[in-house]
Design an enzyme around this catalytic site. Sequence first.
Site, PDB file in Angstrom:
ATOM      1  N   ASP A 178      29.945 -16.217  -1.117  1.00  8.37           N
ATOM      2  CA  ASP A 178      28.967 -16.874  -1.240  1.00  8.37           C
ATOM      3  C   ASP A 178      28.502 -17.136   0.151  1.00  8.37           C
ATOM      4  O   ASP A 178      29.238 -17.025   1.359  1.00  8.37           O
ATOM      5  CB  ASP A 178      29.417 -18.471  -1.664  1.00  8.37           C
ATOM      6  CG  ASP A 178      28.518 -19.712  -1.646  1.00  8.37           C
ATOM      7  OD1 ASP A 178      27.109 -19.263  -2.175  1.00  8.37           O
ATOM      8  OD2 ASP A 178      28.374 -20.694  -1.299  1.00  8.37           O
ATOM      9  N   SER A 179      27.347 -17.862   0.373  1.00  5.03           N
ATOM     10  CA  SER A 179      26.861 -17.886   1.808  1.00  5.03           C
ATOM     11  C   SER A 179      27.693 -18.821   2.511  1.00  5.03           C
ATOM     12  O   SER A 179      27.509 -18.831   3.501  1.00  5.03           O
ATOM     13  CB  SER A 179      25.201 -18.450   1.635  1.00  5.03           C
ATOM     14  OG  SER A 179      25.171 -19.818   0.913  1.00  5.03           O
ATOM     15  N   TYR A 239      21.617 -19.602   3.382  1.00  5.10           N
ATOM     16  CA  TYR A 239      20.821 -18.416   2.881  1.00  5.10           C
ATOM     17  C   TYR A 239      19.399 -18.648   2.454  1.00  5.10           C
ATOM     18  O   TYR A 239      18.341 -18.195   2.553  1.00  5.10           O
ATOM     19  CB  TYR A 239      21.643 -17.465   2.269  1.00  5.10           C
ATOM     20  CG  TYR A 239      22.611 -16.737   2.417  1.00  5.10           C
ATOM     21  CD1 TYR A 239      23.123 -16.855   3.695  1.00  5.10           C
ATOM     22  CD2 TYR A 239      23.157 -15.584   1.687  1.00  5.10           C
ATOM     23  CE1 TYR A 239      24.301 -16.144   4.078  1.00  5.10           C
ATOM     24  CE2 TYR A 239      24.348 -14.808   2.084  1.00  5.10           C
ATOM     25  CZ  TYR A 239      24.910 -15.048   3.468  1.00  5.10           C
ATOM     26  OH  TYR A 239      25.819 -14.274   3.702  1.00  5.10           O
ATOM     27  N   GLY A 240      19.318 -20.163   1.717  1.00  3.71           N
ATOM     28  CA  GLY A 240      18.255 -20.203   0.759  1.00  3.71           C
ATOM     29  C   GLY A 240      16.852 -20.455   1.223  1.00  3.71           C
ATOM     30  O   GLY A 240      15.886 -20.305   0.477  1.00  3.71           O
ATOM     31  N   CYS A 257      26.980 -17.204  -5.208  1.00  8.74           N
ATOM     32  CA  CYS A 257      25.638 -17.598  -4.563  1.00  8.74           C
ATOM     33  C   CYS A 257      24.502 -17.547  -5.463  1.00  8.74           C
ATOM     34  O   CYS A 257      24.062 -16.196  -5.741  1.00  8.74           O
ATOM     35  CB  CYS A 257      25.417 -16.889  -3.189  1.00  8.74           C
ATOM     36  SG  CYS A 257      24.135 -17.684  -2.248  1.00  8.74           S
ATOM     37  N   ASN A 258      24.070 -18.283  -5.786  1.00 10.72           N
ATOM     38  CA  ASN A 258      22.420 -18.211  -6.720  1.00 10.72           C
ATOM     39  C   ASN A 258      21.503 -17.308  -5.878  1.00 10.72           C
ATOM     40  O   ASN A 258      20.734 -16.814  -6.659  1.00 10.72           O
ATOM     41  CB  ASN A 258      22.066 -19.913  -6.876  1.00 10.72           C
ATOM     42  CG  ASN A 258      22.853 -20.357  -8.127  1.00 10.72           C
ATOM     43  OD1 ASN A 258      22.353 -20.165  -9.343  1.00 10.72           O
ATOM     44  ND2 ASN A 258      23.944 -20.974  -7.811  1.00 10.72           N
ATOM     45  N   THR A 259      21.465 -17.691  -4.604  1.00  8.26           N
ATOM     46  CA  THR A 259      20.260 -17.253  -3.885  1.00  8.26           C
ATOM     47  C   THR A 259      20.602 -15.612  -3.771  1.00  8.26           C
ATOM     48  O   THR A 259      19.408 -15.098  -4.208  1.00  8.26           O
ATOM     49  CB  THR A 259      20.335 -17.746  -2.405  1.00  8.26           C
ATOM     50  OG1 THR A 259      20.323 -19.204  -2.345  1.00  8.26           O
ATOM     51  CG2 THR A 259      19.420 -17.108  -1.517  1.00  8.26           C
ATOM     52  N   GLU A 270      26.256 -31.193   2.066  1.00  8.24           N
ATOM     53  CA  GLU A 270      27.142 -30.959   3.228  1.00  8.24           C
ATOM     54  C   GLU A 270      27.564 -32.066   4.035  1.00  8.24           C
ATOM     55  O   GLU A 270      28.417 -32.112   4.793  1.00  8.24           O
ATOM     56  CB  GLU A 270      26.536 -29.684   4.195  1.00  8.24           C
ATOM     57  CG  GLU A 270      26.081 -28.595   3.215  1.00  8.24           C
ATOM     58  CD  GLU A 270      26.643 -27.376   3.778  1.00  8.24           C
ATOM     59  OE1 GLU A 270      26.396 -26.971   4.910  1.00  8.24           O
ATOM     60  OE2 GLU A 270      26.943 -26.385   2.871  1.00  8.24           O
ATOM     61  N   CYS A 275      22.211 -23.757  -8.293  1.00  2.91           N
ATOM     62  CA  CYS A 275      22.836 -23.894  -6.894  1.00  2.91           C
ATOM     63  C   CYS A 275      24.174 -24.046  -6.643  1.00  2.91           C
ATOM     64  O   CYS A 275      24.667 -25.105  -7.315  1.00  2.91           O
ATOM     65  CB  CYS A 275      21.927 -24.607  -5.967  1.00  2.91           C
ATOM     66  SG  CYS A 275      22.453 -24.829  -4.129  1.00  2.91           S
ATOM     67  N   THR A 276      24.966 -23.546  -5.839  1.00  2.51           N
ATOM     68  CA  THR A 276      26.476 -23.764  -5.840  1.00  2.51           C
ATOM     69  C   THR A 276      26.799 -25.231  -5.518  1.00  2.51           C
ATOM     70  O   THR A 276      27.893 -25.761  -5.948  1.00  2.51           O
ATOM     71  CB  THR A 276      27.174 -23.050  -4.771  1.00  2.51           C
ATOM     72  OG1 THR A 276      26.370 -23.265  -3.399  1.00  2.51           O
ATOM     73  CG2 THR A 276      27.281 -21.532  -5.185  1.00  2.51           C
ATOM     74  N   HIS A 277      25.779 -26.072  -4.813  1.00  2.68           N
ATOM     75  CA  HIS A 277      26.131 -27.168  -4.207  1.00  2.68           C
ATOM     76  C   HIS A 277      25.678 -28.254  -5.340  1.00  2.68           C
ATOM     77  O   HIS A 277      26.116 -29.457  -5.271  1.00  2.68           O
ATOM     78  CB  HIS A 277      25.358 -27.370  -3.117  1.00  2.68           C
ATOM     79  CG  HIS A 277      25.812 -26.847  -1.806  1.00  2.68           C
ATOM     80  ND1 HIS A 277      25.762 -25.200  -1.736  1.00  2.68           N
ATOM     81  CD2 HIS A 277      25.890 -27.276  -0.429  1.00  2.68           C
ATOM     82  CE1 HIS A 277      26.324 -25.301  -0.652  1.00  2.68           C
ATOM     83  NE2 HIS A 277      26.475 -26.303   0.070  1.00  2.68           N
TER      84      HIS A 277
HETATM   85  N1  DGL Z   1      24.929 -20.878  -2.102  1.00  2.00           N
HETATM   86  C1  DGL Z   1      23.586 -21.096  -2.094  1.00  2.00           C
HETATM   87  C2  DGL Z   1      23.149 -21.025  -3.716  1.00  2.00           C
HETATM   88  O1  DGL Z   1      23.766 -21.080  -4.606  1.00  2.00           O
HETATM   89  C3  DGL Z   1      23.105 -22.577  -1.388  1.00  2.00           C
HETATM   90  C4  DGL Z   1      23.436 -22.678  -0.159  1.00  2.00           C
HETATM   91  C5  DGL Z   1      22.576 -21.632   0.725  1.00  2.00           C
HETATM   92  O2  DGL Z   1      21.211 -21.880   0.927  1.00  2.00           O
HETATM   93  O3  DGL Z   1      22.995 -20.684   1.627  1.00  2.00           O
HETATM   94  O4  DGL Z   1      22.015 -20.767  -3.730  1.00  2.00           O
END
Ligand code: DGL
Length: 274
Positions: free
Chosen positions: A11-12, A43-44, A74-76, A154, A186-188
């Site tokens: 993941d990012s 990364y988003g 990571c969804n992004t 975060e 999104c992971t969060h």
């Molecule tokens: N891990 C990213 C996602 O799932 C979220 C955090 C980021 O923007 O890197 O899209």
Amino acid sequence: MSDSRPIGVFDSGLGGLTVVRELFRLMPGERIIYLGDTARCPYGGRSEETIRLFGIEDAQFLMDQDIKMLIVACNTVSSVALEHIEQRMKDIPVIGVVLPGARAAVLRTAERKIGVIGTVATVRTGSYARAIGKIDPSIKVFGKACPLFVPLVEEGMTDNDITRLAAQHYLYEMIDLGVDCIILGCTHYPLLMEVIQGTVGTRIQLLDSALWTAKEAQDILTAMNALSPYNNGGLEASRFLVTDLTLHFEEQAEAFLGNTIPSIERILLEDLVQ
Ligand code: DGL
């Protein structure tokens, strides 16, 4: 037959540990090697070109660790670069988080209207809408970027008035649009489940892509006879690698994982960049 090699997950940052949490819930004996690119997170909000480059570097690093499956948590990155990563990793299965989440939502929507929330990059690509459209083109998909959610999580602000206000700001339009499912793309966002559900009401079902991704990984490993032998060490034998030891990384990692992490190792960003 079994395969004792680890599953690679990246993941990012640390948010992908929400996927690891579900993997351990379903397959507690598996060994995982997790990479969080905390030095370059988030990364988003980045360009597709940069996200693709970072995603390929993360994937290649894990491929070099002799893994039996790669999960792009990571969804992004899943939205922007999954195909590019798949093209490079031909020998092992590669799973992203978009398709499993999309499939689960299609099975659940009665109104045929699905909401997708995620980072700016995820929503901009329309990745979930494309995946849903391939399964059932008659379903309407409404995307909404929620860029404040990642920094709020975060900061550990998963349940307070500021977060509730942000949720109202982003999500009231989903209620007006009449969706009956919202994909947490999104992971969060699984950590904001209660605030989001409180905002949109219980008529709207929330779908956590992390859970469905872990299920897909289990199904694929089962079909390939590649699950680990019963006790392959699980969490204790897994490795957690990050590119930077950011502020509060331990608390954050444990919040995403829902468990204590045995140890976190720092690797150099130069080890990723070719
Ligand atoms: N891990 C990213 C996602 O799932 C979220 C955090 C980021 O923007 O890197 O899209």
